[in-house]
Design a protein around this motif. Sequence first.
Motif, PDB file in Angstrom:
ATOM      1  N   ARG A 174      17.404  53.651 -22.403  1.00 34.49           N
ATOM      2  CA  ARG A 174      16.547  52.505 -22.100  1.00 34.49           C
ATOM      3  C   ARG A 174      15.149  52.696 -22.652  1.00 34.49           C
TER       4      ARG A 174
ATOM      5  N   LEU B 242      19.071  35.024 -30.663  1.00 27.80           N
ATOM      6  CA  LEU B 242      18.256  36.205 -30.418  1.00 27.80           C
ATOM      7  C   LEU B 242      17.661  36.759 -31.701  1.00 27.80           C
TER       8      LEU B 242
ATOM      9  N   VAL C 102      16.607  40.618 -33.253  1.00 23.55           N
ATOM     10  CA  VAL C 102      16.782  42.052 -33.038  1.00 23.55           C
ATOM     11  C   VAL C 102      15.793  42.798 -33.926  1.00 23.55           C
TER      12      VAL C 102
ATOM     13  N   PHE D 150      14.861  45.031 -23.883  1.00 22.93           N
ATOM     14  CA  PHE D 150      15.160  43.607 -23.943  1.00 22.93           C
ATOM     15  C   PHE D 150      13.950  42.800 -23.522  1.00 22.93           C
TER      16      PHE D 150
ATOM     17  N   VAL E   9      13.224  38.989 -22.355  1.00 21.58           N
ATOM     18  CA  VAL E   9      13.813  37.714 -21.946  1.00 21.58           C
ATOM     19  C   VAL E   9      12.726  36.961 -21.190  1.00 21.58           C
TER      20      VAL E   9
ATOM     21  N   LYS F 172      19.960  39.237 -19.489  1.00 22.11           N
ATOM     22  CA  LYS F 172      19.671  40.672 -19.629  1.00 22.11           C
ATOM     23  C   LYS F 172      20.903  41.528 -19.354  1.00 22.11           C
TER      24      LYS F 172
ATOM     25  N   LEU G 289      23.225  41.251 -22.350  1.00 22.46           N
ATOM     26  CA  LEU G 289      22.718  41.982 -23.513  1.00 22.46           C
ATOM     27  C   LEU G 289      22.823  43.493 -23.311  1.00 22.46           C
ATOM     28  N   ARG G 290      22.544  43.974 -22.113  1.00 18.53           N
ATOM     29  CA  ARG G 290      22.685  45.413 -21.838  1.00 18.53           C
ATOM     30  C   ARG G 290      24.125  45.860 -22.028  1.00 18.53           C
TER      31      ARG G 290
ATOM     32  N   VAL H 184      15.808  43.742 -28.364  1.00 10.80           N
ATOM     33  CA  VAL H 184      16.521  42.478 -28.477  1.00 10.80           C
ATOM     34  C   VAL H 184      15.720  41.433 -27.716  1.00 10.80           C
ATOM     35  N   ARG H 185      15.273  40.410 -28.440  1.00 10.04           N
ATOM     36  CA  ARG H 185      14.494  39.325 -27.825  1.00 10.04           C
ATOM     37  C   ARG H 185      15.365  38.087 -27.762  1.00 10.04           C
ATOM     38  N   ALA H 186      15.626  37.589 -26.576  1.00  7.62           N
ATOM     39  CA  ALA H 186      16.446  36.401 -26.392  1.00  7.62           C
ATOM     40  C   ALA H 186      15.626  35.154 -26.709  1.00  7.62           C
TER      41      ALA H 186
END
Length: 132
Positions: free
Chosen positions: A7, A29, A31, A54, A56, A70, A73-74, A92-94
């Motif tokens: 993480r 998303l 990345v 992440f 979000v 989240k 995505l995890r 990673v941006r949603a």
Amino acid sequence: MLPTEHRLRRREDFATAVRRGRRAGRPLLVVHLRSGSTDPHAPGESALPVRAGFVVSKAIGGAVVRNLVKRRLRHLIRDRLDGLPPGSLVVVRALPGAGEASHDALARDLDAALQRLLAGITPTEGKGRAPR
């Protein structure tokens, strides 16, 4: 669940991945990938684990929707950690459509973005700027 050692938690690590890494955007998303590097905070360490974070925002939806995105995505990134270079930082941006997207749609976009990044293709190169 994503194991603790994988993480991203520190703001500096997020900033490093976003500012110094490469980026691939998809409809759901974006990345950011900073390829394997050594951690300056741990001298002598060379084989660091891949770490992911992440982003979000509230543009995705309410708290329930953001947490759902989240969690999805995890779960998706956990299955793809072995395919990334050791020591890499991934953010990673949603994007707003991610809240209504299915698990499969998120998986497709994540796979496509990672494939572009790992192939060494930067999607922003040569786009959006007129030649001088």
